[in-house]
Enzyme design. Sequence first.
Site, PDB file in Angstrom:
ATOM      1  N   LYS A 121       0.767  -1.284   0.025  1.00  0.00           N
ATOM      2  CA  LYS A 121      -0.015  -0.004   0.115  1.00  0.00           C
ATOM      3  C   LYS A 121       0.790   1.139   0.064  1.00  0.00           C
ATOM      4  CE  LYS A 121      -3.488   2.180   2.496  1.00  0.00           C
ATOM      5  NZ  LYS A 121      -4.731   2.178   3.651  1.00  0.00           N
ATOM      6  N   LYS A 144      -2.159  -1.573  -3.846  1.00  0.00           N
ATOM      7  CA  LYS A 144      -3.129  -0.494  -3.880  1.00  0.00           C
ATOM      8  C   LYS A 144      -2.261   0.992  -3.830  1.00  0.00           C
ATOM      9  CE  LYS A 144      -6.030   1.631  -0.430  1.00  0.00           C
ATOM     10  NZ  LYS A 144      -6.568   2.006   0.694  1.00  0.00           N
TER      11      LYS A 144
HETATM   12  C1  PBG Z   1      -7.636   2.864   5.552  1.00  0.00           C
HETATM   13  C2  PBG Z   1      -7.925   2.985   3.958  1.00  0.00           C
HETATM   14  C3  PBG Z   1      -7.798   3.900   2.978  1.00  0.00           C
HETATM   15  C4  PBG Z   1      -8.250   3.394   1.845  1.00  0.00           C
HETATM   16  C5  PBG Z   1      -8.523   2.186   2.134  1.00  0.00           C
HETATM   17  N1  PBG Z   1      -8.368   1.581   3.515  1.00  0.00           N
HETATM   18  C6  PBG Z   1      -7.195   5.395   3.283  1.00  0.00           C
HETATM   19  C7  PBG Z   1      -5.864   5.547   3.676  1.00  0.00           C
HETATM   20  O1  PBG Z   1      -4.942   4.832   3.839  1.00  0.00           O
HETATM   21  O2  PBG Z   1      -5.753   6.716   3.742  1.00  0.00           O
HETATM   22  C8  PBG Z   1      -8.214   4.222   0.516  1.00  0.00           C
HETATM   23  C9  PBG Z   1      -9.293   3.819  -0.255  1.00  0.00           C
HETATM   24  C10 PBG Z   1      -9.707   4.670  -1.357  1.00  0.00           C
HETATM   25  O3  PBG Z   1      -9.014   5.580  -1.541  1.00  0.00           O
HETATM   26  O4  PBG Z   1     -10.529   4.333  -2.259  1.00  0.00           O
HETATM   27  N2  PBG Z   1      -6.463   2.931   5.956  1.00  0.00           N
END
Ligand code: PBG
Length: 327
Positions: free
Chosen positions: A194, A247
């Site tokens: 991520k 992601k």
């Molecule tokens: C929680 C999380 C996030 C997303 C998914 N889980 C936000 C982040 O890390 O700031 C983002 C999902 C999206 O942008 O569609 N940590």
Amino acid sequence: MDLTIRPRRLRGSDTLRRMVRETRLDPASLIYPMFVMDGENRVEEISALPGQYRYTVDRMEEELIRLSDAGVDKVMFFGIPAVKDEIGSQAYNAEGIVQRALRRAKKDFPDLYLITDVCMCEYTSHGHCGMLCGCDVDNDKTLELLSMTALSHVEAGADMVAPSDMMDGRVRAIRETLDAAGHTATPIMSYAVKYASSFYGPFREAAGSAPSFGDRKSYQMDFHNRHEAIREALLDVEEGADIIMVKPAMSYLDIVRDVREKVEVPVAAYSVSGEYAMIKAAAANGWIDEEKVMCEAAVSVFRAGASVLLTYYAKELASCIRSGKIG
Ligand code: PBG
């Protein structure tokens, strides 16, 4: 022209193109991310995500019916609690928003596969993904909170948990906690790779989870890096992750491919809020054909090697797959 090899021969008709198509899609591979919020009888549109809503538990049924009508049978819940605090205590409260949504969905929609995002950022007053120690997130203390959160989700009916916090060691911690409670069969889909991405902007508006100070760069990955993605993916597999997620999706398809080649578990990709918002905005201006771009973007993720796609377009994609608009 003396041309023996003419690749165009196999592009001559739709019948032929469909026969030799290399990437095939199935609605079974799609997961719909859905926002549930505390309160009663409310459905709110998310302004940065046109067509996406936050639902109170008593109103989420309307969306779950639309999903099953569209042939989407997997949902990932994100919770938006009424109150937040320093340690995100609503994340692991048995009466918390996600836990209540799970119990209701399990009862009313037994065929729906329920996945939860396990993270603290929607629940902490400071918006960071864990417990703070000074200005940074305390990795090891956060592991306890995440484990408690994951367990409370499973106890409330989650079929799979998906930690998205990017703390080191959280897959192992969650696996041990679930196993100790007898949930050895519940899979973990790890947001293993991520990146610290600006493509999450609209999500943070949706969940009210933007950090109140600083950023997430001390735990989410630097988007200049590629080897680090493999390292994170392999580590999580070793810790017991059943599915590895990359992601965002678009702009990171090279990483999806790299990870696919290095791990033996299924790879998922999350087409995040900013990706959806960009397509929506351009389409609203009449600059692109929304449906065609949506389809092309989704196919590219599977072509890169993902076998699961999380997308706000899950319903629309499922319809396009069923009607034969895409493979
Ligand atoms: C929680 C999380 C996030 C997303 C998914 N889980 C936000 C982040 O890390 O700031 C983002 C999902 C999206 O942008 O569609 N940590």
